[in-house]
Design a protein around this motif. Structure first.
Motif, PDB file in Angstrom:
ATOM      1  N   ASP A 194       5.341  15.885  -3.158  1.00 50.89           N
ATOM      2  CA  ASP A 194       4.786  14.542  -3.259  1.00 50.89           C
ATOM      3  C   ASP A 194       3.541  14.519  -2.388  1.00 50.89           C
TER       4      ASP A 194
ATOM      5  N   ARG B   2      -5.459  13.375 -11.502  1.00 46.71           N
ATOM      6  CA  ARG B   2      -4.359  14.315 -11.755  1.00 46.71           C
ATOM      7  C   ARG B   2      -4.798  15.583 -12.504  1.00 46.71           C
TER       8      ARG B   2
ATOM      9  N   ILE C 252       1.200  16.927   2.080  1.00 40.49           N
ATOM     10  CA  ILE C 252       2.118  17.086   0.959  1.00 40.49           C
ATOM     11  C   ILE C 252       3.518  17.271   1.544  1.00 40.49           C
ATOM     12  N   GLU C 253       4.507  16.755   0.823  1.00 39.52           N
ATOM     13  CA  GLU C 253       5.891  16.864   1.284  1.00 39.52           C
ATOM     14  C   GLU C 253       6.742  17.354   0.131  1.00 39.52           C
ATOM     15  N   GLY C 254       7.562  18.343   0.431  1.00 42.91           N
ATOM     16  CA  GLY C 254       8.420  18.896  -0.604  1.00 42.91           C
ATOM     17  C   GLY C 254       8.818  20.302  -0.230  1.00 42.91           C
TER      18      GLY C 254
ATOM     19  N   ARG D 273      -3.718   9.988  -3.092  1.00 46.72           N
ATOM     20  CA  ARG D 273      -2.845   8.963  -3.677  1.00 46.72           C
ATOM     21  C   ARG D 273      -3.687   7.903  -4.403  1.00 46.72           C
TER      22      ARG D 273
ATOM     23  N   ASN E 110       2.431  10.639  -7.985  1.00 49.02           N
ATOM     24  CA  ASN E 110       2.083  11.440  -6.811  1.00 49.02           C
ATOM     25  C   ASN E 110       2.993  12.649  -6.628  1.00 49.02           C
ATOM     26  N   ARG E 111       3.817  12.935  -7.609  1.00 52.14           N
ATOM     27  CA  ARG E 111       4.698  14.107  -7.553  1.00 52.14           C
ATOM     28  C   ARG E 111       4.128  15.186  -8.481  1.00 52.14           C
ATOM     29  N   TYR E 112       4.135  16.398  -7.944  1.00 52.03           N
ATOM     30  CA  TYR E 112       3.634  17.533  -8.710  1.00 52.03           C
ATOM     31  C   TYR E 112       4.675  18.644  -8.722  1.00 52.03           C
ATOM     32  N   ARG E 113       4.798  19.286  -9.858  1.00 49.85           N
ATOM     33  CA  ARG E 113       5.640  20.475 -10.010  1.00 49.85           C
ATOM     34  C   ARG E 113       4.718  21.584 -10.495  1.00 49.85           C
TER      35      ARG E 113
ATOM     36  N   THR F 159       1.011  12.835  -0.002  1.00 54.82           N
ATOM     37  CA  THR F 159       1.010  11.705   0.936  1.00 54.82           C
ATOM     38  C   THR F 159      -0.385  11.398   1.465  1.00 54.82           C
TER      39      THR F 159
ATOM     40  N   ASP G 280       6.636   9.924 -11.306  1.00 50.02           N
ATOM     41  CA  ASP G 280       5.921   9.505 -10.105  1.00 50.02           C
ATOM     42  C   ASP G 280       4.533  10.134 -10.148  1.00 50.02           C
TER      43      ASP G 280
END
Length: 148
Positions: free
Chosen positions: A109, A123, A85-87, A116, A4-7, A111, A2
């Motif tokens: 993620d 990125r 951001i959500e997570g 986005r 828009n997902r970051y770790r 938002t 994804d």
């Protein structure tokens, strides 16, 4: 993957005892005093607050942080985040040599519409921005721990 997902994973070796590091990290309302990119923390109640962060890039992220786990014996602080951001994010503080290791993990993620929109070309910049923020946070925490 994804876009828009970051770790994120950061490890901060610190020359202070784990209890002192944990105590500093559990006081999120004090972060703006030592972490330049944490612009504001407003407590809503004993377990929730609103946080605004801004690093080098010209955008701020605002999110609500809700405590999920506070375990001094295990050295763990964990929050759930909603907003730009959500997570989740988690600090784990352990003994390391004569000091401590503060391990920061975050999975979010994005938002915020602007971020986005630039997810693919931006990125590498977003990840570099996060690294700069974390590096400044470690330096600020080192100074803060020396002062207390």
């Amino acid at each position: 993957m994804d876009r828009n997902r970051y770790r994120f994973l950061s490890r901060w070796p610190l020359p202070a005892p784990p209890a002192a590091v944990y105590t500093a990290l559990e006081r999120a309302e004090d972060y703006p005093r030592w972490w330049p990119q944490v612009r504001e923390v407003t407590r809503l109640d004993d377990t929730t607050g609103v946080v605004t962060v801004r690093s080098l890039l010209p955008y701020a992220l605002t999110f609500t942080a809700r405590e999920v786990r506070r375990d001094p014996a295990a050295g763990v602080l964990e929050i759930a985040m909603t907003g730009d951001i959500e997570g989740w994010a988690r600090w784990t503080v352990t003994a390391h040599g004569t000091g401590s290791l503060a391990r920061y993990e975050q999975v979010v993620d994005v938002t915020k519409p602007l971020l986005r929109r630039f997810a693919v070309p931006g990125r590498p910049l977003f990840r570099a921005n996060h690294r700069l923020m974390m590096r400044a946070g470690r330096r600020g925490l080192l100074r803060y721990l020396e002062a207390v």
